[in-house]
Design a protein around this motif. Structure first.
Motif, PDB file in Angstrom:
ATOM      1  N   GLN A 478       0.819  -1.219   0.000  1.00 51.68           N
ATOM      2  CA  GLN A 478       0.000   0.000   0.000  1.00 51.68           C
ATOM      3  C   GLN A 478       0.850   1.265   0.000  1.00 51.68           C
ATOM      4  O   GLN A 478       0.549   2.246   0.664  1.00 51.68           O
ATOM      5  CB  GLN A 478      -0.961   0.001   1.191  1.00 51.68           C
ATOM      6  N   GLY A 479       1.949   1.213  -0.736  1.00 55.53           N
ATOM      7  CA  GLY A 479       2.727   2.424  -0.942  1.00 55.53           C
ATOM      8  C   GLY A 479       3.777   2.732   0.097  1.00 55.53           C
ATOM      9  O   GLY A 479       4.429   3.784   0.016  1.00 55.53           O
ATOM     10  N   ARG A 480       3.958   1.858   1.066  1.00 56.29           N
ATOM     11  CA  ARG A 480       5.020   2.107   2.046  1.00 56.29           C
ATOM     12  C   ARG A 480       5.588   0.794   2.545  1.00 56.29           C
ATOM     13  O   ARG A 480       4.943  -0.245   2.450  1.00 56.29           O
ATOM     14  CB  ARG A 480       4.503   2.936   3.224  1.00 56.29           C
ATOM     15  N   PRO A 481       6.816   0.818   3.074  1.00 60.89           N
ATOM     16  CA  PRO A 481       7.398  -0.411   3.611  1.00 60.89           C
ATOM     17  C   PRO A 481       6.812  -0.737   4.982  1.00 60.89           C
ATOM     18  O   PRO A 481       6.799   0.112   5.879  1.00 60.89           O
ATOM     19  CB  PRO A 481       8.891  -0.083   3.703  1.00 60.89           C
ATOM     20  N   PHE A 482       6.317  -1.954   5.133  1.00 58.95           N
ATOM     21  CA  PHE A 482       5.793  -2.420   6.416  1.00 58.95           C
ATOM     22  C   PHE A 482       6.819  -3.344   7.068  1.00 58.95           C
ATOM     23  O   PHE A 482       7.591  -4.016   6.389  1.00 58.95           O
ATOM     24  CB  PHE A 482       4.488  -3.200   6.232  1.00 58.95           C
ATOM     25  N   ARG A 483       6.790  -3.390   8.399  1.00 60.41           N
ATOM     26  CA  ARG A 483       7.646  -4.307   9.125  1.00 60.41           C
ATOM     27  C   ARG A 483       6.854  -4.942  10.265  1.00 60.41           C
ATOM     28  O   ARG A 483       5.805  -4.429  10.672  1.00 60.41           O
ATOM     29  CB  ARG A 483       8.890  -3.595   9.649  1.00 60.41           C
ATOM     30  N   LEU A 484       7.365  -6.053  10.788  1.00 63.01           N
ATOM     31  CA  LEU A 484       6.690  -6.764  11.860  1.00 63.01           C
ATOM     32  C   LEU A 484       6.493  -5.882  13.080  1.00 63.01           C
ATOM     33  O   LEU A 484       5.422  -5.892  13.708  1.00 63.01           O
ATOM     34  CB  LEU A 484       7.506  -8.011  12.247  1.00 63.01           C
ATOM     35  N   THR A 485       7.503  -5.108  13.440  1.00 56.26           N
ATOM     36  CA  THR A 485       7.461  -4.300  14.664  1.00 56.26           C
ATOM     37  C   THR A 485       6.865  -2.917  14.449  1.00 56.26           C
ATOM     38  O   THR A 485       6.978  -2.058  15.332  1.00 56.26           O
ATOM     39  CB  THR A 485       8.875  -4.161  15.239  1.00 56.26           C
ATOM     40  N   ASP A 486       6.245  -2.682  13.302  1.00 55.85           N
ATOM     41  CA  ASP A 486       5.566  -1.418  12.999  1.00 55.85           C
ATOM     42  C   ASP A 486       6.541  -0.246  13.132  1.00 55.85           C
ATOM     43  O   ASP A 486       7.469  -0.142  12.335  1.00 55.85           O
ATOM     44  CB  ASP A 486       4.342  -1.257  13.906  1.00 55.85           C
ATOM     45  N   VAL A 487       6.384   0.621  14.124  1.00 53.48           N
ATOM     46  CA  VAL A 487       7.312   1.750  14.310  1.00 53.48           C
ATOM     47  C   VAL A 487       7.920   1.698  15.710  1.00 53.48           C
ATOM     48  O   VAL A 487       8.315   2.730  16.263  1.00 53.48           O
ATOM     49  CB  VAL A 487       6.602   3.101  14.084  1.00 53.48           C
ATOM     50  N   ALA A 488       7.994   0.512  16.296  1.00 46.14           N
ATOM     51  CA  ALA A 488       8.458   0.379  17.683  1.00 46.14           C
ATOM     52  C   ALA A 488       9.452  -0.768  17.776  1.00 46.14           C
ATOM     53  O   ALA A 488       9.887  -1.323  16.773  1.00 46.14           O
ATOM     54  CB  ALA A 488       7.269   0.160  18.617  1.00 46.14           C
TER      55      ALA A 488
END
Length: 497
Positions: A478-488
């Motif tokens: 959806q237009g951005r890089p996602f990661r397992l830990t979100d932003v934390a």
């Protein structure tokens, strides 16, 4: 009229696929998004990630090297669904016993949300006897007499917290990094990043026990927005390991292979027309399913294990139970499976009935896991697998120091409500320190006072042991890089050897 409309829709569908005019007309926004993505990429937004070239749709599960050398090659995650009480297992609080039966201080209730507690509940002392064990002098209750002999191989995280006090969102948060549906599970991330060392078995296997699924359902091992080949494959410890793994009556092995070849020939034609990489994943899944028909029954059969192993684990061949699943977990990682997730249901201890009580239900659940988890650590250790296998044990949240009083009325049995501020998770193997305790709670076990960690920190640490920087391990969606830990999330370096 309906027939005319169906013909028209079919013609329009064909035009979209094969004519330039319809393609340009219906993809203007998409082309704009592509251009914007290129501009953002040229500006260095997000930077280079670990995963720029990881996904190969033709061979999605081939083993891959992580960005840096991880100490763990595989993970076994033992989740006690329902949330075991840390105050009856690992977090010894003699001061809480002195407060047993007293009214709960208002300071513990003001501004707090609980699942069921209302009014002023009574404090509840520990419903188990504790002792220190091993050279590390770790506290373990008499509910886990076998496990207490293994404390010098384990790191305890005593001050884990969460912000979710209902089972399903809390389970999702622990395993997917979000309390809402739609995110990939940790096992999916692991197999996406590392593939698997056995191409005849799934990279991510799920085993359940306790008579029910976890509250979050099968989404808790789903692949979310990652390609579907990375979702967990649920296997069984009784009957066929995977439903429909046997060929139907009258179908030979050669005929099965011919049918899969025909299906995949059709899939290849569809891929040639649409270039959808998910079609290539589908082809590889059909082929792996064919190979699994031979490999899975052999690996999932515990009957050929020696008698001393069955005694060690407390297994019950032919039945569905936690002990069987734990032995299967060892066999799976031994055969190269990357991530094995065990869910054991039935750890809720509200006190509203005997099976949900601390004095009956919790003790029975502890008896069902004590020998198996001890055997798992010993077995991995004697086979030389513990150092490369990360074992994690825990629930989704903790239990309150006060007794639950549902609707303001004390429950008929001793029980505790859901608690977000403090609970215990332990780790072993995979480069984790031995005989170590990280974090501490206050004198009654209500809140962490040092070494506080949360789900994101645990996820970051697991990924670190597998060889990934959790901040760079991403997937575009959806237009951005996602990661397992979100932003934390921060790696818990104190528990790493």
């Amino acid at each position: 009229m309906n027939a005319h409309r169906l013909v028209k829709e079919a013609q329009e569908t064909e035009l979209r696929a094969f004519t330039r005019r319809h393609f340009l007309k219906e993809s203007a926004m998409g082309l704009g998004a592509v251009a914007m993505g290129a501009l953002l990429g040229s500006c260095g937004l997000g930077g280079k990630t670990n995963n720029d070239i990881l996904y190969d749709p033709v061979h999605p599960l081939l083993p891959k090297a992580p960005p840096f050398l991880g100490k763990a090659k595989s993970v076994i995650y033992l989740h006690m669904a329902g949330a075991p009480s840390q105050l009856e297992l690992f977090d010894y609080k003699p001061e809480l016993m002195k407060m047993d039966g007293q009214d709960c201080p208002q300071s513990l209730l003001a501004g707090k949300k609980f699942a069921f507690i209302t009014g002023v509940p009574k404090m509840l002392g520990p419903q188990a006897k504790f002792a220190q064990h091993g050279q590390s002098r770790a506290w373990v209750s008499d509910n886990l007499p076998h496990f207490s002999t293994m404390v010098d191989d384990v790191s305890f995280l005593k001050a884990v917290s969460t912000d979710q006090f209902n089972h399903a969102p809390a389970q999702l948060l622990i395993h997917t990094g979000s309390p809402r549906l739609g995110r990939p599970s940790m096992g999916s991330w692991a197999t996406y990043g590392l593939g698997t060392e056995n191409q005849n078995l799934p990279g991510f296997v799920v085993l359940t026990s306790g008579g029910s699924f976890p509250d979050a359902g099968k989404s808790i091992w789903g692949s979310g927005f990652l390609p579907s080949v990375y979702q967990g494959v649920q296997c069984r410890s009784e009957g066929d390991p995977v439903l429909f793994i046997k060929d139907p009556h009258g179908m030979s092995r050669d005929l099965r292979k011919a049918s899969i070849d025909a299906i995949n020939a059709s899939n290849e034609q569809e891929y040639a027309a649409y270039n959808d990489p998910e079609i290539l994943s589908r082809i590889s899944q059909y082929e792996m399913a064919y190979r699994m028909q031979i490999s899975a029954p052999e690996v999932m059969n515990i009957n050929d294990e020696p008698e001393y192993i069955h005694e060690m684990y407390g297994t019950q061949p032919g039945k569905s139970c936690f002990a069987n699943n734990v032995l299967l977990a060892r066999k799976l990682v031994e055969k190269g499976v990357r991530y094995v997730q065990l869910f054991d249901w039935g750890w809720d201890a509200h006190g509203d009935g005997p099976n949900n009580s601390l004095n009956i239900g919790l003790k029975n659940k502890c008896r069902s896991i004590d020998k198996p988890i001890t055997a798992l650590l010993l077995d991995l250790k004697q086979r030389g697998l513990l150092e490369e296998t990360l074992v994690v044990w825990g629930g989704e949240f903790g239990r309150t120091p006060m007794m639950e009083n549902r609707n303001g009325v004390q429950n008929p049995y001793n029980g505790r409500d859901h608690h977000t501020d403090a609970f215990t998770i332990w780790m072993a193997g995979g480069g984790i320190k031995k005989g170590f305790t990280h974090g501490e709670t206050d004198e009654i076990g209500y809140s962490g006072i040092s070494g506080k960690v949360d789900a994101f920190d645990i996820q970051a640490t697991i990924l670190n042991q597998l060889g990934f920087d959790h901040e760079k391990f991403t997937y575009p969606f959806q237009g951005r890089p996602f990661r397992l830990t979100d932003v934390a999330g921060k790696v818990i370096h104190d528990v790493i050897a």
